[in-house]
Motif scaffolding. Sequence first.
Motif, short mmCIF file in Angstrom:
data_model
loop_
_atom_site.label_atom_id
_atom_site.label_comp_id
_atom_site.label_asym_id
_atom_site.label_seq_id
_atom_site.Cartn_x
_atom_site.Cartn_y
_atom_site.Cartn_z
N ALA A 198 0.83 -1.21 0.00
CA ALA A 198 0.00 0.00 0.00
C ALA A 198 0.87 1.26 0.00
CB ALA A 198 -0.92 0.00 1.22
N PHE A 199 2.00 1.21 0.69
CA PHE A 199 2.94 2.34 0.71
C PHE A 199 3.37 2.69 -0.71
CE2 PHE A 199 7.40 3.66 0.56
CZ PHE A 199 7.39 4.77 1.39
N LEU A 200 3.67 1.67 -1.50
CA LEU A 200 4.07 1.90 -2.89
C LEU A 200 2.89 2.31 -3.76
CD1 LEU A 200 6.44 -1.20 -3.29
CD2 LEU A 200 7.13 1.18 -2.94
N GLY A 201 1.76 1.63 -3.55
CA GLY A 201 0.59 1.90 -4.37
C GLY A 201 0.00 3.28 -4.15
N PHE A 202 -0.02 3.72 -2.89
CA PHE A 202 -0.61 5.03 -2.59
C PHE A 202 0.23 6.18 -3.15
CE2 PHE A 202 -2.86 3.16 1.35
CZ PHE A 202 -3.90 2.71 0.55
#
Length: 429
Positions: free
Chosen positions: A166-170
């Motif tokens: 999620a850190f990368l996706g957001f």
Amino acid sequence: MNAAVAPEKPESPRTPGSTDASTKEAKASAVSLRSVAVTYTERVRGGDLGALPAVLGLIVLCVFFAALRPVFLSELNFANLLTQGAGSITIAMGLVFVLLLGEIDLSAGYASGVCAAVLAILLTDHGWPWYGAAGAAILTGTVIGLLLGVLVAKIGIPSFVVTLAAFLGFQGVVLILLKEGTNISIQDQTILAIANNNLSPAIGWALLAFCVAAYAAIQIRQNHNRGRRGLTIAPPALLAVRIGGLAVLGALAVHTLNQERSRNVIVDSLKGVPIVVPVIAVLLVAGTFLLQRTSFGLHIYAVGGNAEAARRAGINVAAIRISAFVICSSLAAVGGVIAASRGNSVDPNTGGSNVLLLAVGAAVIGGTSLFGGRGRVVDAVLGGMVVAVIQNGMGLMGYSSGVKYAVTGSVLLLAAGVDALSRRRAVQR
């Protein structure tokens, strides 16, 4: 062969209505201020340090920076400290709920950025009122937390993997929302006021009086209820120290912040408690009540202490985990709103850079255990102030960002080491 039975002592006569009142009163009066100090000392020796390292560290850092840079104690710098760490502290408050379960949320920083982008777009491009846009931003955080919680609690993916993804996706979501790098200025005066405006001096004093009176009423009522149930109660001297300490510290803070901080009073007066301070205070009270005064809070600690034992006791472990991630991301959304207010705009760096480092550092440095089961919401506030003091003080001394990151990371590692050693000592005892 029957054992000899000692003769029973005759019961002392009781007056009607006395029942166990005298016994309860004896128990209630058995605790002294000295015994409270001894009990606390034993807890510390047993490895339950709580927020003690953070408090001592905060005092040492303030004395150190004040000695080297007297401007550190100025009214303007004090107000800057409170507003500078507000966003990270808010995100750290949410992280406490996740850390109590022994989980982690690496996406909280960029989740706040996504929510801030939603706020800015709705305000600027669609003309929404501030309350609608802020509500939509917090709702976005709630949905994010629900998604993360389901993936961790229901699907069984480790929180480290889920939140790293999620850190990368957001980061990509923020870029998409902001059209690959657009800076959106915030024009709404209500949103801007959160981190940039101040309460009037009179309202600041009135708010302090209300907080001290409410705290005193809660402490006295709790003590009275414990006495009625025959439980040990805090001695009046300890209550006086708690209430008086809050009143004195609060009065010093309000008095300092009510001083004129503007360098050009004719153009713009600058005094009063920053509006973001009561916002943080409300979140602190609500989070503390939720963790320490509700069955949900007890279940959080139970699951963090031993998830299998909690499951066998009938606690819905999956629901507790999902709820913790929902709270974490919702507070990250509030942190995003505060960051947008402080920066007067939203860009792809909102929620990025060192936001996650400072938020996790605030929670852990304040005393929340990385192993779960131990921590309080106030830990995030204390740890956040430690981090803000480090960043602010080193900035006044002219150190580069690289040195600030290195020192903050070292303090975080030290806090984690103290947590691990104290936990090992508690197990050995």
